[in-house]
Design a protein around this motif. Structure first.
Motif, PDB file in Angstrom:
ATOM      1  N   GLU B  92       0.842  -1.174   0.000  1.00 42.83           N
ATOM      2  CA  GLU B  92       0.000   0.000   0.000  1.00 42.83           C
ATOM      3  C   GLU B  92       0.883   1.232   0.000  1.00 42.83           C
ATOM      4  O   GLU B  92       1.786   1.345   0.834  1.00 42.83           O
ATOM      5  CB  GLU B  92      -0.909  -0.025   1.230  1.00 42.83           C
ATOM      6  N   ILE B  93       0.629   2.125  -0.928  1.00 38.26           N
ATOM      7  CA  ILE B  93       1.406   3.361  -0.979  1.00 38.26           C
ATOM      8  C   ILE B  93       0.444   4.522  -0.827  1.00 38.26           C
ATOM      9  O   ILE B  93      -0.473   4.684  -1.623  1.00 38.26           O
ATOM     10  CB  ILE B  93       2.200   3.451  -2.291  1.00 38.26           C
ATOM     11  N   ARG B  94       0.651   5.290   0.236  1.00 39.01           N
ATOM     12  CA  ARG B  94      -0.318   6.345   0.539  1.00 39.01           C
ATOM     13  C   ARG B  94       0.221   7.692   0.088  1.00 39.01           C
ATOM     14  O   ARG B  94       0.580   8.543   0.905  1.00 39.01           O
ATOM     15  CB  ARG B  94      -0.614   6.368   2.033  1.00 39.01           C
ATOM     16  N   GLY B  95       0.314   7.867  -1.185  1.00 39.47           N
ATOM     17  CA  GLY B  95       0.800   9.144  -1.679  1.00 39.47           C
ATOM     18  C   GLY B  95       1.193   9.024  -3.135  1.00 39.47           C
ATOM     19  O   GLY B  95       1.214   7.930  -3.696  1.00 39.47           O
ATOM     20  N   GLU B  96       1.509  10.159  -3.732  1.00 39.01           N
ATOM     21  CA  GLU B  96       1.961  10.142  -5.120  1.00 39.01           C
ATOM     22  C   GLU B  96       3.435   9.828  -5.149  1.00 39.01           C
ATOM     23  O   GLU B  96       4.192  10.310  -4.309  1.00 39.01           O
ATOM     24  CB  GLU B  96       1.722  11.511  -5.752  1.00 39.01           C
ATOM     25  N   TYR B  97       3.835   9.012  -6.119  1.00 41.05           N
ATOM     26  CA  TYR B  97       5.253   8.689  -6.161  1.00 41.05           C
ATOM     27  C   TYR B  97       5.807   8.792  -7.574  1.00 41.05           C
ATOM     28  O   TYR B  97       5.075   8.770  -8.550  1.00 41.05           O
ATOM     29  CB  TYR B  97       5.483   7.287  -5.605  1.00 41.05           C
ATOM     30  N   ARG B  98       7.130   8.927  -7.624  1.00 40.66           N
ATOM     31  CA  ARG B  98       7.844   8.913  -8.901  1.00 40.66           C
ATOM     32  C   ARG B  98       8.958   7.889  -8.761  1.00 40.66           C
ATOM     33  O   ARG B  98       9.496   7.713  -7.670  1.00 40.66           O
ATOM     34  CB  ARG B  98       8.476  10.262  -9.204  1.00 40.66           C
ATOM     35  N   GLU B  99       9.322   7.261  -9.886  1.00 39.60           N
ATOM     36  CA  GLU B  99      10.404   6.288  -9.820  1.00 39.60           C
ATOM     37  C   GLU B  99      11.433   6.603 -10.906  1.00 39.60           C
ATOM     38  O   GLU B  99      11.110   7.113 -11.959  1.00 39.60           O
ATOM     39  CB  GLU B  99       9.860   4.862  -9.993  1.00 39.60           C
ATOM     40  N   LEU B 100      12.680   6.286 -10.584  1.00 39.17           N
ATOM     41  CA  LEU B 100      13.749   6.522 -11.545  1.00 39.17           C
ATOM     42  C   LEU B 100      14.681   5.321 -11.525  1.00 39.17           C
ATOM     43  O   LEU B 100      15.317   5.035 -10.525  1.00 39.17           O
ATOM     44  CB  LEU B 100      14.522   7.796 -11.171  1.00 39.17           C
ATOM     45  N   PHE B 101      14.707   4.605 -12.629  1.00 42.12           N
ATOM     46  CA  PHE B 101      15.560   3.421 -12.719  1.00 42.12           C
ATOM     47  C   PHE B 101      16.798   3.733 -13.546  1.00 42.12           C
ATOM     48  O   PHE B 101      16.798   4.644 -14.374  1.00 42.12           O
ATOM     49  CB  PHE B 101      14.791   2.259 -13.343  1.00 42.12           C
ATOM     50  N   ALA B 102      17.827   2.963 -13.331  1.00 40.80           N
ATOM     51  CA  ALA B 102      19.108   3.212 -13.979  1.00 40.80           C
ATOM     52  C   ALA B 102      19.012   3.102 -15.491  1.00 40.80           C
ATOM     53  O   ALA B 102      18.040   2.609 -16.034  1.00 40.80           O
ATOM     54  CB  ALA B 102      20.132   2.216 -13.454  1.00 40.80           C
ATOM     55  N   LEU B 103      20.049   3.555 -16.149  1.00 43.63           N
ATOM     56  CA  LEU B 103      20.239   3.458 -17.598  1.00 43.63           C
ATOM     57  C   LEU B 103      19.283   4.302 -18.403  1.00 43.63           C
ATOM     58  O   LEU B 103      19.511   5.472 -18.613  1.00 43.63           O
ATOM     59  CB  LEU B 103      20.204   1.991 -18.048  1.00 43.63           C
ATOM     60  N   ALA B 104      18.161   3.728 -18.837  1.00 42.04           N
ATOM     61  CA  ALA B 104      17.348   4.470 -19.802  1.00 42.04           C
ATOM     62  C   ALA B 104      16.270   5.317 -19.145  1.00 42.04           C
ATOM     63  O   ALA B 104      15.717   6.204 -19.770  1.00 42.04           O
ATOM     64  CB  ALA B 104      16.712   3.496 -20.781  1.00 42.04           C
ATOM     65  N   ALA B 105      15.969   5.037 -17.896  1.00 45.28           N
ATOM     66  CA  ALA B 105      14.929   5.774 -17.167  1.00 45.28           C
ATOM     67  C   ALA B 105      13.571   5.691 -17.851  1.00 45.28           C
ATOM     68  O   ALA B 105      12.704   6.515 -17.604  1.00 45.28           O
ATOM     69  CB  ALA B 105      15.334   7.227 -16.956  1.00 45.28           C
ATOM     70  N   GLY B 106      13.402   4.725 -18.740  1.00 43.12           N
ATOM     71  CA  GLY B 106      12.098   4.553 -19.393  1.00 43.12           C
ATOM     72  C   GLY B 106      11.826   5.546 -20.502  1.00 43.12           C
ATOM     73  O   GLY B 106      10.715   5.638 -20.993  1.00 43.12           O
ATOM     74  N   PHE B 107      12.866   6.283 -20.921  1.00 43.46           N
ATOM     75  CA  PHE B 107      12.638   7.281 -21.961  1.00 43.46           C
ATOM     76  C   PHE B 107      12.368   6.636 -23.317  1.00 43.46           C
ATOM     77  O   PHE B 107      12.800   5.521 -23.593  1.00 43.46           O
ATOM     78  CB  PHE B 107      13.868   8.190 -22.099  1.00 43.46           C
ATOM     79  N   ASN B 108      11.651   7.386 -24.149  1.00 49.22           N
ATOM     80  CA  ASN B 108      11.485   6.996 -25.545  1.00 49.22           C
ATOM     81  C   ASN B 108      12.652   7.585 -26.325  1.00 49.22           C
ATOM     82  O   ASN B 108      12.726   8.788 -26.534  1.00 49.22           O
ATOM     83  CB  ASN B 108      10.167   7.538 -26.092  1.00 49.22           C
ATOM     84  N   MET B 109      13.533   6.695 -26.751  1.00 45.70           N
ATOM     85  CA  MET B 109      14.815   7.133 -27.275  1.00 45.70           C
ATOM     86  C   MET B 109      14.714   8.011 -28.520  1.00 45.70           C
ATOM     87  O   MET B 109      15.541   8.871 -28.739  1.00 45.70           O
ATOM     88  CB  MET B 109      15.680   5.905 -27.581  1.00 45.70           C
ATOM     89  N   ASP B 110      13.695   7.779 -29.342  1.00 49.30           N
ATOM     90  CA  ASP B 110      13.596   8.534 -30.603  1.00 49.30           C
ATOM     91  C   ASP B 110      13.049   9.945 -30.399  1.00 49.30           C
ATOM     92  O   ASP B 110      13.150  10.778 -31.287  1.00 49.30           O
ATOM     93  CB  ASP B 110      12.693   7.793 -31.598  1.00 49.30           C
ATOM     94  N   LEU B 111      12.447  10.170 -29.250  1.00 44.64           N
ATOM     95  CA  LEU B 111      11.816  11.477 -29.028  1.00 44.64           C
ATOM     96  C   LEU B 111      12.772  12.414 -28.279  1.00 44.64           C
ATOM     97  O   LEU B 111      13.683  11.965 -27.589  1.00 44.64           O
ATOM     98  CB  LEU B 111      10.523  11.307 -28.228  1.00 44.64           C
TER      99      LEU B 111
END
Lengths: 261, 256
Positions: B92-111
């Motif tokens: 259970e997470i009681r709040g808004e959260y952000r996550e940041l993972f190593a390497l690509a950080a989930g980015f769309n590489m072409d954009l």
């Protein structure tokens, strides 16, 4: 399931933005730019018209020229096949984003669907302009177009969700889809219509939802004929079932996509 | 009286069905898949990644996760953020959260970097007018103003982590999850990140951090959780746990 739809609705802005960015980077960077969306269906229709019209010397019924016969089928078929052909690899190709940011994963399917829908609308406008150029204008039967298209999009998304999920676990799905589409093209109503084959065969072909949808679409656009209402209703129900089955399969596996990075 | 936890983890257990990363190629062939599916053969036993984890995290804590490679730190963070689903247990997470993972950080590489900021915001349901207000400070914080309209694939890993960090701290979450994502940044930027994280903690935000840099953890964390083979080995004040972990590591290294 309820959460699926509410999340999707909340993500509508994401879906639109993402699709817009993808279309921009796909087309605007090509030398001929957006022209490709228009050129592709026309060139394909011309090829089929040449092969079937000249070499096999067959003609569709009525006054409709062969090019329009094919173009009307291709408009539908291209949407279906281009949406499906990448479905199986869709989740794998975005695995970086799936495994690193929490967001509703179904948006990936809808983004792709929306991109293909834009292509479809443009191809449809091309078709209507060709029609108008040759003196064919939208008739009263056009009120069926939204119904046929609604069913068509529902059906396509159902299949997409199924393939997108299976594609994560079974790599062969991509190849199987490609081959199946090749095969299906010949039985889908793009190249043939009911009146070109014996009645028995036509009845059999109508068991294929794609055949029914494409032929109904063409009959409205080219011949101003209303579709078979009973079949329309049956396929509508089946399409909706397809969509829910697809979403169900997708949701069942949604939490493990990130494990397959 | 203790305040109520902002993150509750109860009996969280996760199995990978057949260690997807390891056997993926083999398993993804259709024939193998079908044969396995029909026979349900236990050719590959389910692999236990997280073993009955219980944890409460309170507002204002900076919690570090340590452990050797494969101890389940990243999987735990993925399960916490909801990216991956636990086999058993409740989160259970009681709040808004952000996550940041190593390497690509989930980015769309072409954009471009800018488009990625907008996409990230949309993924987190941040309203458009909010991100329009924030975008200048995000770009300024990242120090990437000159590159922000270039595709992210042209960025170095340090630049990606700058952009990622800048997005997550500037969009006002209650909780931040960071997985080894700051290490590609240079010394100056890491220093800036650390200052920002400590400042966020002062504001009562909660931070969960995975890192192999014990110095960073010592500097930032109020509490450290040590994971091994998917189990919590120790959980307590940062310095104590880090020292114990370091002793353990040194001894293991001596044994070779």
């Amino acid at each position: 399931m309820v959460k699926f739809f509410s999340d999707t609705w909340k993500s509508r802005y994401l879906i639109i933005t993402w699709a817009k960015y993808n279309i921009e980077s796909n087309y605007l960077e090509a030398k001929l730019g957006g022209l490709w969306i228009v050129l592709q269906p026309i060139v394909e229709a011309l090829i089929y018209a040449t092969v079937f019209g000249l070499i096999l010397a067959r003609k569709p019924r009525g006054d409709a020229p062969f090019v329009l016969f094919f173009l009307s089928g291709m408009v539908m078929w291209n949407f279906f096949s281009s949406a499906l052909v990448r479905s199986a690899t869709l989740m794998n190709s975005k695995i970086n984003t799936i495994s690193q940011i929490k967001f509703p994963n179904q948006t990936l399917v809808f983004v792709f669907l929306l991109e293909k829908f834009v292509d479809f609308v443009i191809a449809f406008i091309v078709l209507l302009s060709f029609n108008a150029f040759l003196g064919l204008f939208p008739s009263i039967a056009f009120i069926y177009i939204p119904i046929i298209l609604f069913m068509f999009f529902i059906f396509t998304s159902g299949v997409m969700f199924t393939l997108a999920t299976l594609g994560v676990f079974i790599q062969d799905i991509a190849q199987i889809t490609g081959l199946a589409l090749r095969f299906l093209l010949y039985f889908s109503g793009v190249l043939i219509s009911s009146d070109m084959v014996p009645e028995k065969v036509a009845n059999l072909l109508n068991l294929n939802p794609l055949f029914f949808m494409i032929e109904s679409f063409r009959n409205v656009v080219l011949y101003a004929e209303t579709p078979n209402i009973l079949l329309l209703m049956i396929w509508m129900i089946i399409s909706i079932v397809f969509l829910f089955v697809g979403i169900f399969i997708f949701l069942k596996n949604d939490g493990v996509f990130a494990d397959y990075q | 009286m203790k305040p109520s936890p902002i993150i509750v983890v109860e009996n969280v257990t996760k199995y990978y069905n057949r260690r997807p990363q390891m056997v993926r190629r083999k398993d993804q062939r259709l024939l193998d898949f079908l044969v396995n599916w029909f026979l349900r053969s236990g050719r590959e036993a389910p692999f236990l990644v997280l073993d009955n984890i219980n944890l409460n995290i309170y507002p204002g804590e900076i919690v570090g996760l340590v452990g050797s490679n494969g101890s389940g730190k990243s999987t735990f963070l993925r399960v916490l953020t909801g990216i991956s689903r636990p086999t058993k247990g409740r989160i259970e997470i009681r709040g808004e959260y952000r996550e940041l993972f190593a390497l690509a950080a989930g980015f769309n590489m072409d954009l471009s970097g800018r488009k990625n900021i907008y996409l990230y915001a949309a993924m987190k349901y941040i309203p458009n007018h909010v991100i329009e207000e924030k975008i200048d400070s995000i770009i300024e914080f990242s120090g990437l103003a000159d590159f922000i309209d270039d595709p992210v694939k042209t960025y170095s890993s340090g630049m990606r982590s700058r952009l990622g960090f800048s997005i997550i701290v500037n969009t006002l979450p209650d909780i931040i999850f960071i997985d080894e994502a700051l290490s590609p940044g240079d010394e100056a930027f890491r220093e800036k990140c650390n200052r920002t994280l400590l400042q966020l903690k002062e504001e009562g935000k909660t931070i969960v951090l995975v890192s192999h840099s014990l110095a960073t953890l010592r500097h930032l964390c109020t509490r450290v959780v040590w994971l091994n083979m998917g189990k919590v080995v120790m959980d307590g004040p940062a310095l104590k746990i880090i020292n114990r972990y370091k002793t353990f590591q040194d001894e293991r290294n001596k044994l070779g």
